[in-house]
Write an enzyme that holds these catalytic residues in place. Structure first.
Site, mmCIF file in Angstrom:
data_model
loop_
_atom_site.group_PDB
_atom_site.id
_atom_site.type_symbol
_atom_site.label_atom_id
_atom_site.label_comp_id
_atom_site.label_asym_id
_atom_site.label_seq_id
_atom_site.Cartn_x
_atom_site.Cartn_y
_atom_site.Cartn_z
ATOM 1 N N ASN A 96 0.827 -1.221 0.000
ATOM 2 C CA ASN A 96 0.000 0.000 0.000
ATOM 3 C C ASN A 96 0.858 1.267 0.000
ATOM 4 O O ASN A 96 0.834 2.083 0.917
ATOM 5 C CB ASN A 96 -0.954 0.004 1.187
ATOM 6 N N ASP A 306 -0.037 -5.864 12.456
ATOM 7 C CA ASP A 306 -0.736 -5.094 11.418
ATOM 8 C C ASP A 306 -0.319 -3.629 11.491
ATOM 9 O O ASP A 306 -1.136 -2.709 11.433
ATOM 10 C CB ASP A 306 -2.247 -5.235 11.560
#
Length: 418
Positions: A96, A306
């Site tokens: 990303n 995460d």
């Protein structure tokens, strides 16, 4: 690299010295001796810490570093520094970025930025071009360049035929497909778990059904294609049950859960603190209990921080408009230690390696040294002073944690916290 580690308690079930406190002599990066009160006639550097414990180096299957494009949030250099200080010797970096990592040259760029660091960076390529969910990216070319998996970070694949094709195509070269578990038609504009708490707060809810439908669909596709699937960051009890049944069928599926989804329930959102806005959203205590049970029985293969650094402009806004995500590398060990035993925590932090192509390195004589050094008993309150990341969006801010990391020794390099 020649060093002598003094009085280290070895936590490694794959080592013949498991649970023993030993001295460890390393010569030219390889463990040459393990024993009591080893001599140091060659005057090698000695490493000793209070209540020193060591294990095989830890691994995180989902981190975001921003570079290229979002260096204001995080850079690869500082991200790897953060990982090392947090005890991780290998991390899988998501795609990303800007531009999205979706080609051979993008993977090569990322690898070049991390080439000489002690932490092994494992690039994850986008599953679709520009992560737009429409056309498959250059999967084989990225695999050839070193991509360990393919994932449109936090973006679900709406087209089931595209997911079917991805699983079929990657099976030709043992590629690992990752599929974010959310049906966007069901989740809609939901910003937190759909539950009594969301109703009382007046916030739009994202129901567990949105995750479970996607998990069920992907498992059907996996069974049809005989592919290789990883489902990142599940969050519901039903998802655990679905994956447990799939594993009984011997499907090639793995899954992870984010640490914060084990630690916090949706009830903590009563003050609209955007640090707790994550995706998938925080669920109920019932879901948390099922997730923890899934870790204990092996249904859930790994736990991830995460780690997703975001600048203050994305968080210091109304809850509806805040971005999803939290940093988590720095707090990972301390948070896990509040939930699990030391042995289980180390297992959680190391067992995901083979799925992403990292060979385990047991702490035995003759093996290359790849270890994390830590004190499992230190208790502290996590705060901004513990943050090394450029961004400070820490969900564990002001939480009582247990266990401090001293550093890592990996790739013939010593990275110790000052």
């Amino acid at each position: 690299m020649n060093i002598l580690i003094k009085s280290a308690t070895i936590i490694d079930p794959k080592s013949e010295f498991h649970n023993l406190t030993q001295d460890i002599l390393i010569e030219k990066g390889v463990i040459s001796q393990i024993g009591n009160h080893l001599k140091n006639p060659k005057k090698y550097q000695e490493i000793s810490f209070e209540n020193l414990h060591i294990s095989q180096g830890w691994f995180d299957s989902s981190v975001c570093f921003g570079e290229p494009g979002f260096e204001d949030r995080e850079t690869i250099k500082n991200g790897l520094k953060t990982a090392a200080a947090s005890g991780f010797t290998a991390v899988a970096m998501n795609a990303n970025t800007h531009p999205i990592i979706d080609s051979n040259s993008d993977i090569t760029f990322v690898n070049s930025k991390a080439e000489h660091h002690a932490v092994k960076l494992l690039p994850v390529g986008a599953l679709t071009k520009d992560s737009n969910g429409e056309d498959l990216a250059e999967l084989y070319d990225m695999k050839s360049a070193g991509a360990v998996a393919f994932y449109d970070y936090k973006k679900s694949i709406a087209n089931p035929n595209l997911m079917k094709l991805a699983l079929q195509y990657t099976s030709n070269f043992n590629g690992l497909v990752c599929s974010f578990p959310q049906d966007n038609k069901i989740s809609g504009l939901g910003v937190m778990n759909e539950n009594i708490t969301s109703t009382s707060l007046g916030l739009k809810g994202n129901p567990t059904l949105s995750e479970e439908l996607q998990v069920a669909r992907d498992l059907f596709l996996l069974e049809y294609t005989n592919g290789k699937l990883h489902i990142p960051t599940i969050s519901t009890a039903k998802s655990v049950a679905l994956i447990r049944e799939a594993k009984k069928k011997k499907l090639d599926v793995s899954c992870s859960v984010a640490i914060h989804n084990l630690f916090f329930s949706d009830e903590i959102l009563t003050d609209f603190n955007t640090l707790y806005k994550v995706l998938p959203p925080l669920r109920t205590q019932h879901d948390i209990d099922a997730l923890i049970e899934g870790i204990k029985d092996g249904t859930i293969d790994m736990v991830t921080s995460d780690h997703n650094p975001l600048d203050i402009e994305h968080k210091k806004v109304e809850f509806d408009h805040a971005a999803y995500g939290t940093i988590g590398l720095e707090s990972a060990f301390g948070a896990l230690q509040t939930l699990f035993t030391l042995k289980k925590t180390v297992d959680i932090l190391t067992k995901g390696k083979p799925r992403f192509g990292v060979e385990p390195t047991p702490i035995n004589i003759g093996n290359i040294l790849n270890i994390t050094l830590f004190n499992p008993d230190t208790k502290y309150t996590f705060s901004t002073k513990d943050i090394i990341s450029k961004s400070k969006n820490a969900i564990f801010d002001n939480q009582d944690l247990k266990g401090k990391v001293y550093g890592i020794i990996s790739k013939n390099q010593i990275c110790l916290n000052s």
